[in-house]
Scaffold this motif. Sequence first.
Motif, PDB file in Angstrom:
ATOM      1  N   SER A 142       0.821  -1.202   0.000  1.00 47.40           N
ATOM      2  CA  SER A 142       0.000   0.000   0.000  1.00 47.40           C
ATOM      3  C   SER A 142       0.863   1.263   0.000  1.00 47.40           C
ATOM      4  O   SER A 142       0.469   2.287  -0.522  1.00 47.40           O
ATOM      5  N   ARG A 143       2.060   1.192   0.577  1.00 49.74           N
ATOM      6  CA  ARG A 143       2.949   2.347   0.575  1.00 49.74           C
ATOM      7  C   ARG A 143       3.589   2.553  -0.787  1.00 49.74           C
ATOM      8  O   ARG A 143       4.018   3.642  -1.119  1.00 49.74           O
ATOM      9  N   SER A 144       3.661   1.498  -1.578  1.00 46.34           N
ATOM     10  CA  SER A 144       4.302   1.640  -2.871  1.00 46.34           C
ATOM     11  C   SER A 144       3.371   2.252  -3.909  1.00 46.34           C
ATOM     12  O   SER A 144       3.781   2.549  -5.003  1.00 46.34           O
ATOM     13  N   LEU A 145       2.101   2.448  -3.547  1.00 46.33           N
ATOM     14  CA  LEU A 145       1.149   3.130  -4.414  1.00 46.33           C
ATOM     15  C   LEU A 145       0.818   4.481  -3.796  1.00 46.33           C
ATOM     16  O   LEU A 145       0.368   4.555  -2.659  1.00 46.33           O
ATOM     17  N   LEU A 146       1.048   5.533  -4.542  1.00 45.69           N
ATOM     18  CA  LEU A 146       0.859   6.883  -4.032  1.00 45.69           C
ATOM     19  C   LEU A 146      -0.436   7.486  -4.545  1.00 45.69           C
ATOM     20  O   LEU A 146      -0.866   7.200  -5.670  1.00 45.69           O
ATOM     21  N   THR A 147      -1.021   8.370  -3.750  1.00 46.42           N
ATOM     22  CA  THR A 147      -2.204   9.104  -4.191  1.00 46.42           C
ATOM     23  C   THR A 147      -1.777  10.222  -5.139  1.00 46.42           C
ATOM     24  O   THR A 147      -0.591  10.578  -5.214  1.00 46.42           O
ATOM     25  N   VAL A 148      -2.750  10.790  -5.824  1.00 44.06           N
ATOM     26  CA  VAL A 148      -2.470  11.903  -6.730  1.00 44.06           C
ATOM     27  C   VAL A 148      -1.857  13.069  -5.957  1.00 44.06           C
ATOM     28  O   VAL A 148      -0.899  13.699  -6.415  1.00 44.06           O
ATOM     29  N   ALA A 149      -2.365  13.331  -4.763  1.00 42.67           N
ATOM     30  CA  ALA A 149      -1.828  14.426  -3.948  1.00 42.67           C
ATOM     31  C   ALA A 149      -0.373  14.169  -3.568  1.00 42.67           C
ATOM     32  O   ALA A 149       0.455  15.087  -3.592  1.00 42.67           O
ATOM     33  N   GLU A 150      -0.043  12.929  -3.219  1.00 44.98           N
ATOM     34  CA  GLU A 150       1.337  12.595  -2.866  1.00 44.98           C
ATOM     35  C   GLU A 150       2.264  12.739  -4.062  1.00 44.98           C
ATOM     36  O   GLU A 150       3.387  13.235  -3.941  1.00 44.98           O
ATOM     37  N   VAL A 151       1.783  12.318  -5.242  1.00 44.25           N
ATOM     38  CA  VAL A 151       2.579  12.457  -6.463  1.00 44.25           C
ATOM     39  C   VAL A 151       2.830  13.932  -6.753  1.00 44.25           C
ATOM     40  O   VAL A 151       3.961  14.343  -7.039  1.00 44.25           O
ATOM     41  N   ALA A 152       1.788  14.740  -6.650  1.00 43.00           N
ATOM     42  CA  ALA A 152       1.917  16.177  -6.904  1.00 43.00           C
ATOM     43  C   ALA A 152       2.944  16.800  -5.970  1.00 43.00           C
ATOM     44  O   ALA A 152       3.790  17.587  -6.400  1.00 43.00           O
ATOM     45  N   SER A 153       2.902  16.421  -4.711  1.00 43.48           N
ATOM     46  CA  SER A 153       3.838  16.953  -3.726  1.00 43.48           C
ATOM     47  C   SER A 153       5.275  16.549  -4.051  1.00 43.48           C
ATOM     48  O   SER A 153       6.189  17.380  -4.009  1.00 43.48           O
TER      49      SER A 153
END
Length: 71
Positions: free
Chosen positions: A12-23
């Motif tokens: 689950s940590r190896s998949l990032l949310t859109v917000a995390e990717v943007a950051s």
Amino acid sequence: MPTPRGARARASRSLLTVAEVASRLGISKMAVYRLIHSGELAAIRVGRTFRVPEVVVEEMAAELQRHSGTA
């Protein structure tokens, strides 16, 4: 056979949310969505949301650094 709790947490940590990717990339969430929809950024659809593999984000960050000329 059930998945060990630690393995599930790592997955689950190896998949990032859109917000995390943007950051991490220093861009807006809308820019991330554009990259996903254009096919430039690989993503997995989970229900109504997208998740981006962390390794894909790391590769894109490295590519952006190479093109910007910064180390």
